[in-house]
Design a protein around this motif. Structure first.
Motif, mmCIF file in Angstrom:
data_model
loop_
_atom_site.group_PDB
_atom_site.id
_atom_site.type_symbol
_atom_site.label_atom_id
_atom_site.label_comp_id
_atom_site.label_asym_id
_atom_site.label_seq_id
_atom_site.Cartn_x
_atom_site.Cartn_y
_atom_site.Cartn_z
ATOM 1 N N VAL A 17 0.952 -1.142 -0.231
ATOM 2 C CA VAL A 17 -0.028 0.005 0.047
ATOM 3 C C VAL A 17 0.840 1.347 0.210
ATOM 4 O O VAL A 17 1.803 1.215 0.860
ATOM 5 C CB VAL A 17 -0.886 0.061 1.000
ATOM 6 N N LEU A 19 1.694 5.657 -0.642
ATOM 7 C CA LEU A 19 1.194 6.945 -0.723
ATOM 8 C C LEU A 19 1.132 7.557 -1.886
ATOM 9 O O LEU A 19 2.552 7.599 -2.326
ATOM 10 C CB LEU A 19 1.770 7.640 0.595
ATOM 11 N N GLY A 39 0.774 0.952 8.779
ATOM 12 C CA GLY A 39 -0.181 0.287 7.644
ATOM 13 C C GLY A 39 0.374 0.815 6.157
ATOM 14 O O GLY A 39 -0.294 0.416 5.143
ATOM 15 N N LEU A 40 1.362 1.696 6.301
ATOM 16 C CA LEU A 40 1.939 2.179 5.073
ATOM 17 C C LEU A 40 3.196 1.509 4.594
ATOM 18 O O LEU A 40 3.990 1.524 5.155
ATOM 19 C CB LEU A 40 2.173 3.720 5.051
ATOM 20 N N PRO A 215 -10.800 2.823 4.428
ATOM 21 C CA PRO A 215 -9.987 1.870 4.347
ATOM 22 C C PRO A 215 -10.414 0.616 3.822
ATOM 23 O O PRO A 215 -9.581 0.140 3.323
ATOM 24 C CB PRO A 215 -10.188 1.778 6.021
ATOM 25 N N ILE A 218 -9.288 -0.252 0.257
ATOM 26 C CA ILE A 218 -7.903 -0.862 -0.286
ATOM 27 C C ILE A 218 -7.917 -2.208 -0.792
ATOM 28 O O ILE A 218 -7.466 -2.755 -1.439
ATOM 29 C CB ILE A 218 -6.810 -0.546 1.194
ATOM 30 N N ALA A 236 -5.555 10.197 2.033
ATOM 31 C CA ALA A 236 -4.531 10.164 2.919
ATOM 32 C C ALA A 236 -4.573 11.340 3.699
ATOM 33 O O ALA A 236 -4.063 11.619 4.798
ATOM 34 C CB ALA A 236 -3.093 9.518 2.405
ATOM 35 N N PHE A 243 -4.401 4.034 6.507
ATOM 36 C CA PHE A 243 -3.509 2.939 6.121
ATOM 37 C C PHE A 243 -3.577 2.129 7.513
ATOM 38 O O PHE A 243 -3.519 0.848 7.394
ATOM 39 C CB PHE A 243 -2.113 3.353 5.908
ATOM 40 N N ARG A 244 -3.556 2.553 8.764
ATOM 41 C CA ARG A 244 -3.500 1.984 9.773
ATOM 42 C C ARG A 244 -4.915 1.025 9.925
ATOM 43 O O ARG A 244 -4.807 -0.138 10.387
ATOM 44 C CB ARG A 244 -3.401 2.878 11.221
ATOM 45 N N ALA A 247 -5.160 -1.747 7.626
ATOM 46 C CA ALA A 247 -4.209 -2.969 8.233
ATOM 47 C C ALA A 247 -4.756 -3.741 9.282
ATOM 48 O O ALA A 247 -4.076 -4.485 9.896
ATOM 49 C CB ALA A 247 -2.767 -2.397 8.391
#
Ligand SMILES: Cc1cc2nc3c(=O)[nH]c(=O)nc-3n(C[C@H](O)[C@H](O)[C@H](O)COP(=O)(O)O)c2cc1C
Length: 336
Positions: A17, A19, A39-40, A215, A218, A236, A243-244, A247
Protein backbone atom coordinates in the motif's frame (compact mmCIF):
# COMPACT_ATOMS: atom_id res chain seq x y z
CA UNK A 1 4.08 -7.92 -0.14
CA UNK A 2 4.94 -6.19 -3.40
CA UNK A 3 8.48 -6.49 -4.73
CA UNK A 4 9.89 -4.01 -7.22
CA UNK A 5 12.80 -5.68 -8.97
CA UNK A 6 15.49 -3.38 -10.36
CA UNK A 7 18.57 -4.41 -12.34
CA UNK A 8 20.72 -4.61 -9.17
CA UNK A 9 18.37 -4.00 -6.25
CA UNK A 10 14.87 -4.92 -5.18
CA UNK A 11 12.48 -2.94 -3.00
CA UNK A 12 9.99 -4.79 -0.78
CA UNK A 13 6.75 -2.92 -0.12
CA UNK A 14 4.94 -4.46 2.81
CA UNK A 15 2.02 -4.02 3.06
CA UNK A 16 1.63 -3.36 -0.67
CA UNK A 17 0.00 0.00 0.00
CA UNK A 18 1.57 3.26 -1.15
CA UNK A 19 1.07 6.96 -0.49
CA UNK A 20 0.56 8.74 -3.82
CA UNK A 21 2.69 11.69 -4.90
CA UNK A 22 0.66 14.87 -4.47
CA UNK A 23 2.41 18.14 -5.19
CA UNK A 24 1.95 20.60 -2.35
CA UNK A 25 0.61 17.89 -0.02
CA UNK A 26 2.74 14.77 0.37
CA UNK A 27 6.06 16.45 1.10
CA UNK A 28 8.59 15.05 3.55
CA UNK A 29 6.74 16.62 6.49
CA UNK A 30 3.45 14.97 5.61
CA UNK A 31 5.08 11.63 4.80
CA UNK A 32 7.05 11.72 8.03
CA UNK A 33 3.87 12.10 10.05
CA UNK A 34 1.78 9.52 8.19
CA UNK A 35 4.31 6.67 8.07
CA UNK A 36 4.53 6.20 11.88
CA UNK A 37 0.76 5.73 12.10
CA UNK A 38 1.27 2.31 10.51
CA UNK A 39 -0.13 0.33 7.59
CA UNK A 40 1.84 2.21 4.92
CA UNK A 41 4.33 0.25 2.81
CA UNK A 42 5.99 3.01 0.77
CA UNK A 43 5.58 6.52 -0.60
CA UNK A 44 6.36 8.33 -3.83
CA UNK A 45 7.61 11.93 -3.63
CA UNK A 46 6.02 14.84 -5.49
CA UNK A 47 7.20 15.25 -9.08
CA UNK A 48 10.48 16.97 -9.86
CA UNK A 49 10.66 18.32 -13.41
CA UNK A 50 13.77 17.84 -15.48
CA UNK A 51 14.31 21.04 -17.45
CA UNK A 52 17.59 22.47 -18.69
CA UNK A 53 19.99 20.47 -16.49
CA UNK A 54 20.01 17.21 -14.52
CA UNK A 55 18.14 17.26 -11.22
CA UNK A 56 20.93 17.49 -8.62
CA UNK A 57 21.39 14.85 -5.91
CA UNK A 58 21.03 17.56 -3.26
CA UNK A 59 17.49 18.39 -4.44
CA UNK A 60 16.56 14.71 -4.19
CA UNK A 61 18.16 14.49 -0.74
CA UNK A 62 16.24 17.57 0.40
CA UNK A 63 12.93 16.28 -0.93
CA UNK A 64 13.43 12.88 0.69
CA UNK A 65 14.37 14.31 4.10
CA UNK A 66 15.30 11.99 6.94
CA UNK A 67 14.49 8.27 6.63
CA UNK A 68 10.93 7.50 7.76
CA UNK A 69 11.12 3.72 8.05
CA UNK A 70 9.53 2.93 4.67
CA UNK A 71 10.95 3.16 1.13
CA UNK A 72 10.40 6.54 -0.54
CA UNK A 73 10.75 7.04 -4.30
CA UNK A 74 11.81 10.16 -6.17
CA UNK A 75 9.42 10.96 -9.01
CA UNK A 76 10.83 12.59 -12.13
CA UNK A 77 8.89 14.20 -14.94
CA UNK A 78 10.39 14.88 -18.35
CA UNK A 79 9.17 15.25 -21.94
CA UNK A 80 12.21 13.39 -23.34
CA UNK A 81 15.47 11.70 -22.40
CA UNK A 82 17.57 14.90 -22.12
CA UNK A 83 19.37 14.93 -18.73
CA UNK A 84 17.35 11.90 -17.67
CA UNK A 85 20.16 9.38 -17.08
CA UNK A 86 22.10 11.88 -14.94
CA UNK A 87 18.96 12.83 -13.01
CA UNK A 88 18.20 9.19 -12.27
CA UNK A 89 21.79 8.55 -11.14
CA UNK A 90 21.53 11.64 -8.92
CA UNK A 91 18.24 10.40 -7.45
CA UNK A 92 20.00 7.16 -6.54
CA UNK A 93 22.90 9.11 -4.99
CA UNK A 94 20.42 11.32 -3.16
CA UNK A 95 18.91 8.31 -1.39
CA UNK A 96 15.84 7.36 -3.44
CA UNK A 97 14.56 3.85 -2.78
CA UNK A 98 13.50 3.75 -6.40
CA UNK A 99 12.71 6.16 -9.25
CA UNK A 100 9.18 6.77 -10.50
CA UNK A 101 8.42 8.46 -13.83
CA UNK A 102 5.37 10.69 -14.27
CA UNK A 103 3.15 10.05 -17.31
CA UNK A 104 -0.06 11.26 -15.75
CA UNK A 105 0.09 14.94 -14.82
CA UNK A 106 -2.85 16.70 -16.55
CA UNK A 107 -1.82 20.31 -15.80
CA UNK A 108 -1.96 22.49 -18.97
CA UNK A 109 1.53 23.91 -18.31
CA UNK A 110 2.93 20.37 -18.24
CA UNK A 111 0.76 19.07 -21.07
CA UNK A 112 1.77 21.95 -23.37
CA UNK A 113 5.44 21.04 -22.84
CA UNK A 114 4.63 17.45 -23.88
CA UNK A 115 5.39 16.01 -20.45
CA UNK A 116 3.20 14.13 -17.95
CA UNK A 117 -0.04 12.90 -19.51
CA UNK A 118 0.84 14.36 -22.95
CA UNK A 119 3.16 11.38 -23.37
CA UNK A 120 0.15 9.04 -23.31
CA UNK A 121 -0.21 9.91 -27.01
CA UNK A 122 3.31 8.57 -27.61
CA UNK A 123 3.90 5.08 -26.20
CA UNK A 124 7.24 4.94 -28.03
CA UNK A 125 8.44 8.03 -26.12
CA UNK A 126 7.28 6.49 -22.86
CA UNK A 127 9.32 3.40 -23.74
CA UNK A 128 12.40 5.49 -24.58
CA UNK A 129 12.15 7.40 -21.30
CA UNK A 130 11.69 4.24 -19.23
CA UNK A 131 14.52 2.47 -21.07
CA UNK A 132 16.93 5.36 -20.50
CA UNK A 133 15.98 5.66 -16.82
CA UNK A 134 16.21 1.93 -16.17
CA UNK A 135 19.60 1.82 -17.89
CA UNK A 136 20.99 4.54 -15.61
CA UNK A 137 20.48 2.90 -12.21
CA UNK A 138 20.52 -0.39 -10.36
CA UNK A 139 17.35 0.70 -8.57
CA UNK A 140 13.87 -0.23 -9.76
CA UNK A 141 12.24 2.31 -12.09
CA UNK A 142 8.44 2.53 -12.18
CA UNK A 143 6.01 4.38 -14.43
CA UNK A 144 2.87 6.17 -13.18
CA UNK A 145 0.27 6.90 -15.83
CA UNK A 146 -3.38 7.56 -16.54
CA UNK A 147 -5.51 5.33 -18.76
CA UNK A 148 -5.26 7.72 -21.71
CA UNK A 149 -5.79 11.33 -22.72
CA UNK A 150 -9.39 11.24 -23.93
CA UNK A 151 -10.01 7.50 -24.29
CA UNK A 152 -8.67 4.28 -22.78
CA UNK A 153 -8.31 2.69 -26.24
CA UNK A 154 -4.52 2.36 -25.95
CA UNK A 155 -4.35 1.33 -22.31
CA UNK A 156 -2.90 -2.14 -22.93
CA UNK A 157 -0.29 -0.77 -25.33
CA UNK A 158 0.71 1.97 -22.89
CA UNK A 159 1.24 -0.21 -19.83
CA UNK A 160 3.08 -2.84 -21.88
CA UNK A 161 5.31 -0.18 -23.46
CA UNK A 162 6.53 0.78 -19.99
CA UNK A 163 6.89 -2.83 -18.81
CA UNK A 164 8.74 -4.03 -21.89
CA UNK A 165 11.10 -1.05 -21.73
CA UNK A 166 12.23 -2.10 -18.25
CA UNK A 167 9.77 -0.70 -15.69
CA UNK A 168 9.74 -2.72 -12.45
CA UNK A 169 6.01 -1.95 -12.05
CA UNK A 170 3.37 0.31 -13.52
CA UNK A 171 1.02 2.49 -11.47
CA UNK A 172 -2.27 3.24 -13.17
CA UNK A 173 -4.41 6.18 -12.05
CA UNK A 174 -7.75 4.92 -13.36
CA UNK A 175 -8.88 8.17 -14.90
CA UNK A 176 -8.28 9.86 -18.26
CA UNK A 177 -6.42 13.13 -18.61
CA UNK A 178 -9.66 14.91 -19.59
CA UNK A 179 -11.30 13.68 -16.39
CA UNK A 180 -8.94 15.60 -14.12
CA UNK A 181 -9.40 14.43 -10.55
CA UNK A 182 -13.13 14.66 -10.00
CA UNK A 183 -14.81 12.15 -12.27
CA UNK A 184 -15.28 8.68 -10.78
CA UNK A 185 -12.30 6.40 -11.34
CA UNK A 186 -12.94 3.36 -13.56
CA UNK A 187 -11.55 0.38 -11.72
CA UNK A 188 -12.34 -1.89 -14.70
CA UNK A 189 -9.34 -0.24 -16.38
CA UNK A 190 -7.18 -1.52 -13.52
CA UNK A 191 -8.36 -5.08 -14.17
CA UNK A 192 -7.66 -4.63 -17.87
CA UNK A 193 -4.17 -3.22 -17.25
CA UNK A 194 -3.35 -5.97 -14.72
CA UNK A 195 -4.35 -8.54 -17.32
CA UNK A 196 -2.26 -6.83 -20.02
CA UNK A 197 0.78 -6.72 -17.74
CA UNK A 198 0.45 -10.42 -16.95
CA UNK A 199 0.40 -11.25 -20.68
CA UNK A 200 2.99 -8.84 -22.06
CA UNK A 201 6.50 -9.92 -23.05
CA UNK A 202 7.90 -8.75 -19.71
CA UNK A 203 5.23 -9.24 -17.01
CA UNK A 204 5.44 -6.80 -14.08
CA UNK A 205 3.15 -5.88 -11.16
CA UNK A 206 0.42 -3.24 -11.40
CA UNK A 207 -0.23 -0.68 -8.67
CA UNK A 208 -3.82 0.57 -8.78
CA UNK A 209 -4.77 4.15 -7.97
CA UNK A 210 -7.89 6.29 -8.06
CA UNK A 211 -10.86 6.88 -5.77
CA UNK A 212 -9.77 4.85 -2.78
CA UNK A 213 -11.87 6.73 -0.24
CA UNK A 214 -12.22 4.45 2.81
CA UNK A 215 -9.96 1.91 4.54
CA UNK A 216 -12.11 -0.94 3.17
CA UNK A 217 -11.57 0.30 -0.42
CA UNK A 218 -7.92 -0.78 -0.18
CA UNK A 219 -8.78 -4.49 0.06
CA UNK A 220 -11.75 -4.03 -2.28
CA UNK A 221 -9.59 -2.57 -5.06
CA UNK A 222 -7.29 -5.55 -4.80
CA UNK A 223 -10.00 -8.20 -4.90
CA UNK A 224 -12.11 -6.49 -7.57
CA UNK A 225 -9.27 -5.70 -9.97
CA UNK A 226 -6.37 -8.07 -9.30
CA UNK A 227 -3.83 -5.27 -8.81
CA UNK A 228 -0.65 -6.13 -6.91
CA UNK A 229 -0.45 -2.88 -4.95
CA UNK A 230 -2.75 -0.02 -4.04
CA UNK A 231 -1.83 3.69 -4.07
CA UNK A 232 -3.88 6.18 -2.06
CA UNK A 233 -3.98 9.89 -2.83
CA UNK A 234 -6.41 12.44 -1.43
CA UNK A 235 -7.98 10.07 1.10
CA UNK A 236 -4.65 10.12 2.95
CA UNK A 237 -5.05 13.84 3.54
CA UNK A 238 -8.73 13.39 4.43
CA UNK A 239 -7.78 10.67 6.91
CA UNK A 240 -4.08 9.97 7.52
CA UNK A 241 -5.16 6.94 9.60
CA UNK A 242 -6.62 5.19 6.52
CA UNK A 243 -3.54 2.96 6.20
CA UNK A 244 -3.53 1.90 9.86
CA UNK A 245 -7.23 1.06 9.82
CA UNK A 246 -6.93 -0.83 6.51
CA UNK A 247 -4.17 -2.92 8.12
CA UNK A 248 -6.52 -3.89 10.97
CA UNK A 249 -5.49 -1.14 13.42
CA UNK A 250 -7.83 0.91 15.57
CA UNK A 251 -9.76 3.80 14.05
CA UNK A 252 -8.57 7.13 15.46
CA UNK A 253 -10.46 8.95 18.18
CA UNK A 254 -11.40 12.58 17.59
CA UNK A 255 -8.68 13.60 20.07
CA UNK A 256 -6.07 11.54 18.21
CA UNK A 257 -7.13 12.92 14.83
CA UNK A 258 -7.01 16.51 16.14
CA UNK A 259 -3.65 15.94 17.74
CA UNK A 260 -2.28 14.62 14.43
CA UNK A 261 -3.57 17.68 12.53
CA UNK A 262 -2.20 20.09 15.13
CA UNK A 263 1.16 18.28 15.04
CA UNK A 264 1.14 18.64 11.26
CA UNK A 265 0.57 22.38 11.48
CA UNK A 266 3.32 22.68 14.11
CA UNK A 267 5.73 20.73 11.90
CA UNK A 268 4.95 23.19 9.09
CA UNK A 269 5.71 26.10 11.39
CA UNK A 270 2.04 27.12 11.66
CA UNK A 271 -1.10 26.17 9.74
CA UNK A 272 -1.48 28.94 7.14
CA UNK A 273 -2.78 27.84 3.72
CA UNK A 274 -2.04 24.18 4.52
CA UNK A 275 -4.60 24.34 7.33
CA UNK A 276 -7.29 25.21 4.79
CA UNK A 277 -5.99 22.58 2.39
CA UNK A 278 -6.42 19.99 5.14
CA UNK A 279 -9.91 21.17 6.07
CA UNK A 280 -11.02 21.00 2.43
CA UNK A 281 -10.59 17.20 2.66
CA UNK A 282 -10.65 16.36 6.41
CA UNK A 283 -12.87 13.55 7.68
CA UNK A 284 -10.60 11.61 10.08
CA UNK A 285 -12.56 10.14 13.01
CA UNK A 286 -15.76 11.13 11.17
CA UNK A 287 -15.01 14.82 11.72
CA UNK A 288 -16.78 17.17 9.26
CA UNK A 289 -18.49 14.12 7.78
CA UNK A 290 -21.90 15.38 6.58
CA UNK A 291 -21.04 18.85 7.97
CA UNK A 292 -20.42 20.77 4.76
CA UNK A 293 -21.85 23.90 6.41
CA UNK A 294 -19.17 23.76 9.07
CA UNK A 295 -16.44 22.93 6.54
CA UNK A 296 -17.49 25.96 4.48
CA UNK A 297 -17.46 28.18 7.57
CA UNK A 298 -13.96 27.01 8.45
CA UNK A 299 -12.77 27.57 4.89
CA UNK A 300 -14.27 31.06 4.75
CA UNK A 301 -12.89 32.11 8.12
CA UNK A 302 -9.29 33.00 8.91
CA UNK A 303 -6.83 30.09 8.84
CA UNK A 304 -5.94 30.74 12.49
CA UNK A 305 -9.45 29.61 13.51
CA UNK A 306 -8.67 26.09 12.33
CA UNK A 307 -6.18 25.10 15.06
CA UNK A 308 -8.54 26.67 17.60
CA UNK A 309 -11.41 24.58 16.26
CA UNK A 310 -9.30 21.42 16.36
CA UNK A 311 -8.23 22.10 19.95
CA UNK A 312 -11.84 22.64 20.95
CA UNK A 313 -12.87 19.42 19.22
CA UNK A 314 -10.15 17.51 21.03
CA UNK A 315 -11.39 18.88 24.32
CA UNK A 316 -14.97 17.95 23.43
CA UNK A 317 -16.33 21.47 23.01
CA UNK A 318 -19.33 22.00 20.80
CA UNK A 319 -18.46 22.58 17.16
CA UNK A 320 -20.74 25.61 16.89
CA UNK A 321 -18.91 27.50 19.63
CA UNK A 322 -15.55 26.36 18.45
CA UNK A 323 -15.94 27.53 14.88
CA UNK A 324 -16.54 31.10 15.84
CA UNK A 325 -13.58 32.38 17.84
CA UNK A 326 -12.69 35.17 15.45
CA UNK A 327 -16.34 35.91 14.68
CA UNK A 328 -16.92 36.30 18.42
CA UNK A 329 -13.82 38.43 18.71
CA UNK A 330 -15.06 40.61 15.85
CA UNK A 331 -18.52 40.92 17.41
CA UNK A 332 -16.91 41.89 20.68
CA UNK A 333 -14.92 44.70 19.07
CA UNK A 334 -16.73 47.98 19.63
CA UNK A 335 -17.55 49.86 16.40
CA UNK A 336 -15.11 52.68 15.68
C1 LIG B 1 -3.02 18.19 -5.37
C2 LIG B 1 -2.55 16.99 -6.16
C3 LIG B 1 -1.22 16.92 -6.56
C4 LIG B 1 -0.77 15.81 -7.29
N1 LIG B 1 0.55 15.73 -7.63
C5 LIG B 1 1.01 14.62 -8.28
C6 LIG B 1 2.40 14.44 -8.58
O1 LIG B 1 3.26 15.25 -8.19
N2 LIG B 1 2.75 13.33 -9.27
C7 LIG B 1 1.84 12.39 -9.68
O2 LIG B 1 2.21 11.39 -10.30
N3 LIG B 1 0.53 12.52 -9.38
C8 LIG B 1 0.10 13.58 -8.68
N4 LIG B 1 -1.21 13.67 -8.35
C9 LIG B 1 -2.12 12.55 -8.66
C10 LIG B 1 -2.18 11.57 -7.48
O3 LIG B 1 -0.92 10.94 -7.28
C11 LIG B 1 -3.24 10.49 -7.73
O4 LIG B 1 -2.89 9.81 -8.92
C12 LIG B 1 -4.63 11.08 -7.88
O5 LIG B 1 -4.90 12.01 -6.83
C13 LIG B 1 -5.69 9.97 -7.86
O6 LIG B 1 -5.68 9.28 -6.64
P1 LIG B 1 -6.85 9.54 -5.53
O7 LIG B 1 -8.16 9.42 -6.25
O8 LIG B 1 -6.58 8.48 -4.50
O9 LIG B 1 -6.64 10.94 -5.00
C14 LIG B 1 -1.68 14.77 -7.62
C15 LIG B 1 -3.01 14.85 -7.22
C16 LIG B 1 -3.45 15.94 -6.48
C17 LIG B 1 -4.90 15.99 -6.04
Amino acid sequence: MLILRGPAQAVAIDPPVLLAPMEGITDRTFRGLVAPLGGLGAAVGEFIRITVAPVPARICRRDLGDPIGIPVAIQLMTPDVDHLADSVANAERGGAAWVDLNFGCPAPVVFSKCAGSALLAHPERIAAIVRTAAGATGLPVTAKMRAGIASPAHLRELVCAAAEAGAAAVTLHARLRIQGYHEPATWAWLAEAADALRRCARPVPLIGNGAVERPSDIARMRTETGVDGIMVGRAALADPFIFRVAAGGAPPTVAEACSWALGYFDALGGGGPKAKQLIRYWRAAGMLEGREDLRTALLRGPARDIPAWLRAQAEGSSTENAVLPSAQAKDATPPR
